[in-house]
Scaffold this active site. Structure first.
Site, PDB file in Angstrom:
ATOM      1  N   GLU A 166       0.882  -1.271   0.055  1.00  0.00           N
ATOM      2  CA  GLU A 166       0.216   0.012  -0.133  1.00  0.00           C
ATOM      3  C   GLU A 166       0.723   1.383   0.100  1.00  0.00           C
ATOM      4  O   GLU A 166       1.778   1.179   0.729  1.00  0.00           O
ATOM      5  CB  GLU A 166      -0.851   0.008   1.266  1.00  0.00           C
ATOM      6  CG  GLU A 166      -1.969   1.099   1.311  1.00  0.00           C
ATOM      7  CD  GLU A 166      -2.608   1.060   0.147  1.00  0.00           C
ATOM      8  OE1 GLU A 166      -3.361  -0.028  -0.303  1.00  0.00           O
ATOM      9  OE2 GLU A 166      -2.244   2.014  -0.804  1.00  0.00           O
TER      10      GLU A 166
ATOM     11  N   LYS B 122       8.268  -1.570  -0.348  1.00  0.00           N
ATOM     12  CA  LYS B 122       7.230  -0.980   0.604  1.00  0.00           C
ATOM     13  C   LYS B 122       8.183  -0.190   1.700  1.00  0.00           C
ATOM     14  O   LYS B 122       7.961   0.967   2.011  1.00  0.00           O
ATOM     15  CB  LYS B 122       6.132  -2.037   0.976  1.00  0.00           C
ATOM     16  CG  LYS B 122       5.568  -1.416   2.130  1.00  0.00           C
ATOM     17  CD  LYS B 122       4.375  -0.140   1.983  1.00  0.00           C
ATOM     18  CE  LYS B 122       3.709   0.188   3.249  1.00  0.00           C
ATOM     19  NZ  LYS B 122       2.852   1.246   2.908  1.00  0.00           N
TER      20      LYS B 122
ATOM     21  N   CYS C 217       3.057   4.065   9.245  1.00  0.00           N
ATOM     22  CA  CYS C 217       3.803   3.373   8.716  1.00  0.00           C
ATOM     23  C   CYS C 217       5.395   3.678   9.004  1.00  0.00           C
ATOM     24  O   CYS C 217       6.233   3.042   8.976  1.00  0.00           O
ATOM     25  CB  CYS C 217       3.583   3.847   7.184  1.00  0.00           C
ATOM     26  SG  CYS C 217       2.124   2.921   6.732  1.00  0.00           S
TER      27      CYS C 217
HETATM   28  C1  UDX Z   1       3.088   7.440   4.626  1.00  0.00           C
HETATM   29  C2  UDX Z   1       3.408   7.121   3.048  1.00  0.00           C
HETATM   30  O1  UDX Z   1       3.590   8.433   2.432  1.00  0.00           O
HETATM   31  C3  UDX Z   1       2.760   6.380   1.963  1.00  0.00           C
HETATM   32  O2  UDX Z   1       3.002   6.141   0.750  1.00  0.00           O
HETATM   33  C4  UDX Z   1       2.482   5.032   2.770  1.00  0.00           C
HETATM   34  O3  UDX Z   1       1.596   4.073   2.272  1.00  0.00           O
HETATM   35  C5  UDX Z   1       2.070   5.105   4.324  1.00  0.00           C
HETATM   36  O4  UDX Z   1       2.873   5.923   5.025  1.00  0.00           O
HETATM   37  P1  UDX Z   1       1.092   8.516   5.927  1.00  0.00           P
HETATM   38  O5  UDX Z   1       1.729   8.070   7.076  1.00  0.00           O
HETATM   39  O6  UDX Z   1      -0.413   8.550   5.485  1.00  0.00           O
HETATM   40  O7  UDX Z   1       1.876   7.770   4.462  1.00  0.00           O
HETATM   41  O8  UDX Z   1       1.646  10.192   5.728  1.00  0.00           O
HETATM   42  P2  UDX Z   1       2.685  11.018   5.198  1.00  0.00           P
HETATM   43  O9  UDX Z   1       1.910  12.200   4.191  1.00  0.00           O
HETATM   44  O10 UDX Z   1       3.710  10.388   4.335  1.00  0.00           O
HETATM   45  O11 UDX Z   1       3.301  11.744   6.261  1.00  0.00           O
HETATM   46  C6  UDX Z   1       3.877  10.971   7.510  1.00  0.00           C
HETATM   47  C7  UDX Z   1       4.311  12.049   8.364  1.00  0.00           C
HETATM   48  O12 UDX Z   1       5.541  12.819   7.948  1.00  0.00           O
HETATM   49  C8  UDX Z   1       3.496  13.135   8.923  1.00  0.00           C
HETATM   50  O13 UDX Z   1       3.555  13.057  10.319  1.00  0.00           O
HETATM   51  C9  UDX Z   1       3.773  14.504   8.244  1.00  0.00           C
HETATM   52  O14 UDX Z   1       3.328  15.477   9.118  1.00  0.00           O
HETATM   53  C10 UDX Z   1       5.284  14.264   8.181  1.00  0.00           C
HETATM   54  N1  UDX Z   1       5.994  15.162   7.168  1.00  0.00           N
HETATM   55  C11 UDX Z   1       5.784  14.702   6.051  1.00  0.00           C
HETATM   56  C12 UDX Z   1       6.703  16.044   7.526  1.00  0.00           C
HETATM   57  O15 UDX Z   1       7.039  16.356   8.797  1.00  0.00           O
HETATM   58  N2  UDX Z   1       7.253  16.915   6.644  1.00  0.00           N
HETATM   59  C13 UDX Z   1       7.227  16.591   5.218  1.00  0.00           C
HETATM   60  O16 UDX Z   1       7.649  17.378   4.546  1.00  0.00           O
HETATM   61  C14 UDX Z   1       6.342  15.534   4.896  1.00  0.00           C
END
Ligand code: UDX
Ligand code: ADP
Length: 465
Positions: A163, A222, A278
């Site tokens: 995913e 992944k 994740c």
């Molecule tokens: C992530 C992956 O992006 C996705 O491909 C995978 O399937 C599941 O894990 P998700 O956990 O939903 O998705 O969120 P994501 O948007 O990736 O952000 C993860 C964390 O990083 C969040 O807490 C976000 O606030 C933080 N983040 C993200 C930052 O602090 N800075 C950034 O520039 C990007």
């Protein structure tokens, strides 16, 4: 080629629910049944009120409205749905182990194993079993062993289909996926199974975005994709600490390096630390796998991404304490946001939990406002840490549903989630209602420094001195 007519998905969570909704919506000739042992979850998915779906995702209610009852069903009849299906997705949770060997690092495969045993028990016809949860490498093999040795003599093909959807943008990520990865055996029947699943996705994605690999590559990709993304966040967060000590501004640094097309602009926003179900789990898994194959240098390298993230959360909390004259005992600190990022009600591994825990240790009084997260969830997150009794958590931390109530007579506001609404608040009114000096600690860099200074706030932004 085999055309799939019936899909069953075990696990109606953040992954299973949205993914199956999109598949059913785009493949009207396939019946899709999502099952879960949690009856309340299923009832919520079947709720007439589309605001009560268990998962909050923009665009999801509209798709559910179009598809539910047509060829998309949510049910607790796990066994019947498995037997009827020619393709079964396993989409159950795989938390990090909290006990025994691999504690704190390895993924707990208990739920996966139970699922595999259940499929083996009830299946009376051949099935393609698709692992959709985030799983350590080699899980497909483990599932296969269970199915082949305990099944009723029917044939199982196991595929890995990791995913990549991110919460808050899940529907868009599914509809416009950069790529879909399908790992499977290189045997003739394995190839057939891969083609059958590719066919499902090709209902709405161009063929070239559906990549077929062997199982190992798919499972490992992944973990590696998430490790690379998290590494970018930790890298920029490490630089944010340096920026705070100098005149450099982390946003300018991000922008400057992001213009290099080899680096690119995404995932370079400094923050209070990454959360979500994740990133940490997948890296811990990578670390565990590297260690178990005798590669300690590889393990240490990736572990550092998590250690930097822990440091960032701790640093944010410590800055609040030192700035508030080295004591927050009895001081009211308003938390804006509890979710691990905006546009989701998910709080798993959210930085807010750890920042709150550190401040509560110093006897701060925290008042939380989050537009989507319930009080029940917030207390459960804190109680799970086990740092203090649940009575103590309830005494020190309160949850409100009005952002203005949160800041009445507060010493400080800490912005923990980047919800858009926080930007449009009447910060002048907030200033009036707070105790002076009024401090704002912006862990998401969403407010305007100049405006906040003009209003009279003592304003601290991650990554700026
Ligand atoms: C992530 C992956 O992006 C996705 O491909 C995978 O399937 C599941 O894990 P998700 O956990 O939903 O998705 O969120 P994501 O948007 O990736 O952000 C993860 C964390 O990083 C969040 O807490 C976000 O606030 C933080 N983040 C993200 C930052 O602090 N800075 C950034 O520039 C990007
Ligand atoms: P994810 O983010 O991976 O989707 P969630 O925790 O949101 O994780 O969802 C996983 C779902 O799987 C939960 O609703 C849980 O009740 C369900 N589940 C776990 N084990 C089983 C099982 N053996 N049979 C059916 N459902 C299960």
């Amino acid at each position: 080629m085999k055309h799939i007519k019936n899909i069953c998905c075990i696990g109606a969570g953040y992954v299973g629910g949205p993914t199956m909704t999109v598949i059913a919506n785009k493949c009207p000739e396939i019946d899709v049944t999502v099952v879960d042992i949690n009856a309340r979850r299923i009832a919520d998915w079947n709720s007439e009120n589309l605001n009560e779906l268990p998962v909050y995702e923009p665009g999801l209610p509209e798709l559910i409205k179009e598809t539910r009852g047509r060829n998309l069903f949510f049910s607790t009849e796990v066994d019947a749905a498995i037997d009827k299906a020619d393709m079964v997705f396993i989409s159950v949770n795989t938390p990090t182990k909290t006990y025994g060997k691999g504690k704190g690092q390895a993924a707990d495969l208990k739920y996966i194993e139970l699922c595999a045993r259940n499929i083996a028990k009830v299946a009376t016809t051949d099935k393609i079993v698709v692992e959709k949860s985030t799983l350590p490498v080699r899980t497909a093999q483990a599932i296969k062993n269970i199915l082949d040795n305990t099944g009723n003599g029917v044939n199982f093909e196991i595929l890995s289909n990791p995913e990549f959807l991110a919460e808050g943008t899940a529907i868009d990520d599914l509809l416009n996926a950069d790529r879909v990865l399908i790992g499977g055996d290189e045997t003739e029947s394995g190839q057939e199974a891969k083609n059958a699943l590719s066919w499902v996705y090709e209902h709405w994605l161009p063929k070239e975005r559906v990549l077929q690999t062997n199982v190992w590559s798919s499972e490992l990709s992944k973990l590696v994709a998430n490790a690379f993304l998290a590494q970018r966040v930790s890298s920029i967060n490490s630089i944010s600490a340096l920026c705070e000590k100098t005149d450099a501004n982390v946003a300018e640094v991000s922008r400057a390096i992001g213009f290099d097309s080899r680096i690119g602009p995404k995932f370079l926003n400094a923050s209070v630390g990454f959360g979500g179900s994740c990133f940490q789990k997948d890296i811990l898994n990578l670390v565990y796998i590297a260690k178990s194959f005798g590669l300690p240098e590889v393990a240490d390298y990736w572990e550092q991404v998590i250690l930097m993230n822990d440091y960032q959360k701790r640093r944010f909390a410590e800055n609040i304490i030192t700035t508030l004259y080295n004591t927050v005992s009895g001081k009211k600190i308003a938390f804006y946001g509890w979710a691990f990022k905006k546009d989701t009600n998910d709080t798993r591994e959210s930085a807010a939990i750890y920042v709150a825990d550190a401040l509560l240790e110093e006897q701060a009084e925290i008042v939380v406002y989050d537009p989507k997260v319930t009080a029940e969830r917030i207390y459960a997150d804190l109680d799970y840490l086990g740092t203090r009794t649940s009575e103590e958590n309830r005494r020190l931390l309160t949850v409100v549903t009005d952002p203005l109530e949160a800041i009445q007579n507060a010493h400080a506001v800490a912005v923990l989630t980047e919800w858009d609404e926080f930007k449009s608040y009447d910060w002048a009114a907030i200033f009036e209602a707070m105790l002076k000096p009024a401090f704002v600690f912006d862990g998401r860099r969403i407010l305007d420094s100049e405006k906040m200074d003009t209003l009279g706030f003592k304003y601290y932004k991650i990554g700026e001195s």
